[in-house]
Design a protein around this motif. Structure first.
Motif, mmCIF file in Angstrom:
data_model
loop_
_atom_site.group_PDB
_atom_site.id
_atom_site.type_symbol
_atom_site.label_atom_id
_atom_site.label_comp_id
_atom_site.label_asym_id
_atom_site.label_seq_id
_atom_site.Cartn_x
_atom_site.Cartn_y
_atom_site.Cartn_z
ATOM 1 N N GLY A 26 0.792 -1.284 0.102
ATOM 2 C CA GLY A 26 -0.030 0.059 -0.110
ATOM 3 C C GLY A 26 0.868 1.026 0.007
ATOM 4 O O GLY A 26 0.470 2.371 -0.745
ATOM 5 N N MET A 27 1.925 1.281 0.787
ATOM 6 C CA MET A 27 2.901 2.574 0.932
ATOM 7 C C MET A 27 3.386 2.619 -0.618
ATOM 8 O O MET A 27 3.483 3.947 -1.000
ATOM 9 C CB MET A 27 4.196 2.205 1.747
ATOM 10 N N HIS A 28 3.836 1.688 -1.388
ATOM 11 C CA HIS A 28 4.107 1.779 -2.755
ATOM 12 C C HIS A 28 3.273 2.493 -3.577
ATOM 13 O O HIS A 28 3.506 3.320 -4.281
ATOM 14 C CB HIS A 28 4.859 0.600 -3.413
ATOM 15 N N LEU A 29 2.052 1.994 -3.605
ATOM 16 C CA LEU A 29 0.975 2.581 -4.372
ATOM 17 C C LEU A 29 0.226 3.883 -3.935
ATOM 18 O O LEU A 29 0.252 4.689 -4.967
ATOM 19 C CB LEU A 29 -0.323 1.532 -4.381
ATOM 20 N N ALA A 30 0.323 4.129 -2.870
ATOM 21 C CA ALA A 30 -0.182 5.352 -2.155
ATOM 22 C C ALA A 30 0.869 6.449 -2.482
ATOM 23 O O ALA A 30 0.703 7.630 -2.825
ATOM 24 C CB ALA A 30 -0.280 5.335 -0.642
ATOM 25 N N THR A 31 2.312 6.092 -2.483
ATOM 26 C CA THR A 31 3.185 7.332 -2.793
ATOM 27 C C THR A 31 3.253 7.396 -4.341
ATOM 28 O O THR A 31 3.321 8.374 -5.165
ATOM 29 C CB THR A 31 4.604 6.953 -2.091
ATOM 30 N N ASN A 32 3.701 6.262 -5.113
ATOM 31 C CA ASN A 32 4.329 6.262 -6.388
ATOM 32 C C ASN A 32 3.045 6.405 -7.618
ATOM 33 O O ASN A 32 3.334 6.820 -8.601
ATOM 34 C CB ASN A 32 4.901 5.003 -6.682
ATOM 35 N N THR A 33 1.668 5.732 -7.028
ATOM 36 C CA THR A 33 0.999 6.013 -7.934
ATOM 37 C C THR A 33 -0.363 6.974 -7.369
ATOM 38 O O THR A 33 -0.481 7.899 -8.363
ATOM 39 C CB THR A 33 0.144 4.621 -8.015
ATOM 40 N N LEU A 34 -0.870 6.651 -6.505
ATOM 41 C CA LEU A 34 -1.984 7.585 -6.007
ATOM 42 C C LEU A 34 -1.544 8.843 -5.756
ATOM 43 O O LEU A 34 -2.002 9.866 -6.142
ATOM 44 C CB LEU A 34 -2.754 6.972 -4.800
ATOM 45 N N GLY A 35 -0.280 8.982 -5.016
ATOM 46 C CA GLY A 35 0.267 10.473 -4.625
ATOM 47 C C GLY A 35 0.636 11.063 -6.111
ATOM 48 O O GLY A 35 0.325 12.379 -6.184
ATOM 49 N N ALA A 36 1.241 10.539 -7.149
ATOM 50 C CA ALA A 36 1.653 11.034 -8.344
ATOM 51 C C ALA A 36 0.108 11.732 -8.916
ATOM 52 O O ALA A 36 0.037 12.633 -9.528
ATOM 53 C CB ALA A 36 2.277 9.903 -8.998
ATOM 54 N N ASN B 202 7.382 -2.416 -8.494
ATOM 55 C CA ASN B 202 6.947 -2.711 -10.023
ATOM 56 C C ASN B 202 5.574 -2.293 -10.150
ATOM 57 O O ASN B 202 5.107 -1.674 -11.400
ATOM 58 C CB ASN B 202 7.186 -4.164 -10.486
ATOM 59 N N ALA B 203 4.642 -2.875 -9.382
ATOM 60 C CA ALA B 203 3.361 -2.642 -9.527
ATOM 61 C C ALA B 203 2.840 -1.014 -9.606
ATOM 62 O O ALA B 203 2.191 -0.595 -10.072
ATOM 63 C CB ALA B 203 2.536 -3.423 -8.471
ATOM 64 N N SER B 204 3.434 -0.246 -8.737
ATOM 65 C CA SER B 204 3.382 1.005 -8.299
ATOM 66 C C SER B 204 3.945 1.712 -9.714
ATOM 67 O O SER B 204 3.378 2.872 -9.999
ATOM 68 C CB SER B 204 3.712 1.587 -7.051
ATOM 69 N N LYS B 205 5.119 1.610 -10.337
ATOM 70 C CA LYS B 205 5.911 2.129 -11.053
ATOM 71 C C LYS B 205 4.977 1.898 -12.780
ATOM 72 O O LYS B 205 4.957 2.690 -13.514
ATOM 73 C CB LYS B 205 7.252 1.840 -11.273
ATOM 74 N N PHE B 206 4.510 0.541 -12.586
ATOM 75 C CA PHE B 206 3.600 0.314 -14.041
ATOM 76 C C PHE B 206 2.614 1.031 -13.849
ATOM 77 O O PHE B 206 1.819 1.796 -14.855
ATOM 78 C CB PHE B 206 3.358 -1.038 -13.993
ATOM 79 N N GLY B 207 1.862 1.205 -12.707
ATOM 80 C CA GLY B 207 0.503 1.908 -12.506
ATOM 81 C C GLY B 207 0.871 3.304 -12.599
ATOM 82 O O GLY B 207 0.007 4.120 -13.256
ATOM 83 N N GLN B 208 2.002 3.966 -12.291
ATOM 84 C CA GLN B 208 2.083 5.440 -12.243
ATOM 85 C C GLN B 208 2.061 5.654 -14.017
ATOM 86 O O GLN B 208 1.873 6.838 -14.553
ATOM 87 C CB GLN B 208 3.635 5.838 -11.868
ATOM 88 N N ARG B 209 2.790 4.766 -14.680
ATOM 89 C CA ARG B 209 3.051 4.917 -16.096
ATOM 90 C C ARG B 209 1.711 4.962 -16.945
ATOM 91 O O ARG B 209 1.180 5.721 -17.470
ATOM 92 C CB ARG B 209 3.811 3.973 -16.704
ATOM 93 N N GLY B 210 0.822 4.068 -16.559
ATOM 94 C CA GLY B 210 -0.499 3.954 -16.963
ATOM 95 C C GLY B 210 -1.325 5.087 -16.841
ATOM 96 O O GLY B 210 -2.169 5.691 -17.684
ATOM 97 N N MET B 211 -1.345 5.595 -15.414
ATOM 98 C CA MET B 211 -1.992 6.839 -14.964
ATOM 99 C C MET B 211 -1.580 8.102 -15.946
ATOM 100 O O MET B 211 -2.668 8.662 -16.240
ATOM 101 C CB MET B 211 -1.929 7.104 -13.492
ATOM 102 N N LEU B 212 -0.431 8.024 -16.041
ATOM 103 C CA LEU B 212 0.058 9.150 -16.853
ATOM 104 C C LEU B 212 -0.220 9.144 -18.500
ATOM 105 O O LEU B 212 -0.737 10.391 -18.678
ATOM 106 C CB LEU B 212 1.686 9.074 -16.540
#
Ligand SMILES: NC(=O)c1ccc[n+]([C@@H]2O[C@H](COP(=O)([O-])OP(=O)(O)OC[C@H]3O[C@@H](n4cnc5c(N)ncnc54)[C@H](OP(=O)(O)O)[C@@H]3O)[C@@H](O)[C@H]2O)c1
Length: 225
Positions: free
Chosen positions: A94-104, A141-151
């Motif tokens: 959750g910390m990875h997703l909250a920072t790298n994906t949702l935070g972004a 990896n999940a958070s950074k793939f997610g950040q890419r998709g979101m972007l």
């Protein structure tokens, strides 16, 4: 006066990019939880926790008193931990997703009123881990793939604004991030912060109509293994 906003300005790449931009004459608003020692009349060290939607709102309220528009936005704040699957729990994932994906996402959402049509450049610190899976990095990896998709989604949604989006797919760079990981990787196989800044300088100063859509860069000896 040209304004840059950068998240995660207190350490590593964020700190280096902040110093670089100040040297180039930019006004910079940096956000982080711990702040920096930078003393520069054009630097505004703002408190920010990207995982907290209220803190993100507060960041942008403060920014509004400084500038109505942002020319350069650098999405840099991020966390990374290495753990085998058996050790990854809901808190860590959750910390990875909250920072790298949702935070972004929160940061881009709040940026909207500051965008300049045909002008604002958005640089996102993605990673080769936004494209390739690495062992013991499932959460990152999940958070950074997610950040890419979101972007990519937001880039298409905001197409009419004619912004410039530059995702940076960086390989390993020798920053404090690795010091906290207890990994066995040699930092001789990582890019130095100076080498990273070479790419950053190229990206920031590229001609306005040039879109660097898929910039992947790694150490010449290849990926860390
Ligand atoms: N170093 C590499 O090998 C590498 C490679 C590819 C991509 N990247 C990406 O580059 C970015 C920067 O990495 P780095 O190596 O410079 O790491 P770093 O030295 O650990 O710095 C991380 C920065 O993110 C900030 N941050 C973390 N959580 C935050 C939160 N909740 N709210 C606000 N700021 C937060 C930290 O500030 P506070 O703790 O003060 O809040 C710090 O300034 C990350 O997105 C990372 O995924 C790094």
């Amino acid at each position: 006066m040209k304004w840059a906003v950068i998240t995660g300005s207190s350490s590593g790449l964020g700190l280096a990019m902040t110093s670089y931009l100040l040297e180039q004459g930019w006004s910079v608003a940096g956000g982080s939880r711990s702040g920096t020692d930078i003393e520069d009349e054009n630097f505004y060290d703002l408190e920010l926790d990207v995982t907290d939607a209220e803190a993100v709102d507060e960041f942008y309220r403060t920014l509004k008193d400084l500038t109505p528009k942002v020319h350069l936005f650098i999405q840099n704040a991020g966390v990374c931990e290495m753990n085998p699957v058996s050790k990854i729990d809901i808190e860590n994932f959750g910390m990875h997703l909250a920072t790298n994906t949702l935070g972004a996402f929160f940061m881009l959402q709040g940026l909207k009123p500051f965008l300049i049509e045909g002008e604002t450049h958005i640089i996102s610190l993605l990673s080769t881990a936004s494209k390739f899976g690495y062992p013991e990095m499932a959460a990152y990896n999940a958070s950074k793939f997610g950040q890419r998709g979101m972007l990519e989604s937001i880039q298409k949604e905001w197409k009419n604004l004619k912004l410039r989006f530059t995702p940076l797919y960086s390989g390993a760079v020798d920053t404090p991030l690795w010091g906290n990981l207890n990994s066995e990787f040699s930092n001789e196989r990582m890019l130095s912060v100076e080498e990273f800044l070479y790419v950053f300088d190229f990206v920031v100063n590229a001609p306005k109509n040039l879109r660097l859509a898929d910039l992947t860069f790694i150490h010449r000896e290849g990926f860390l293994e």
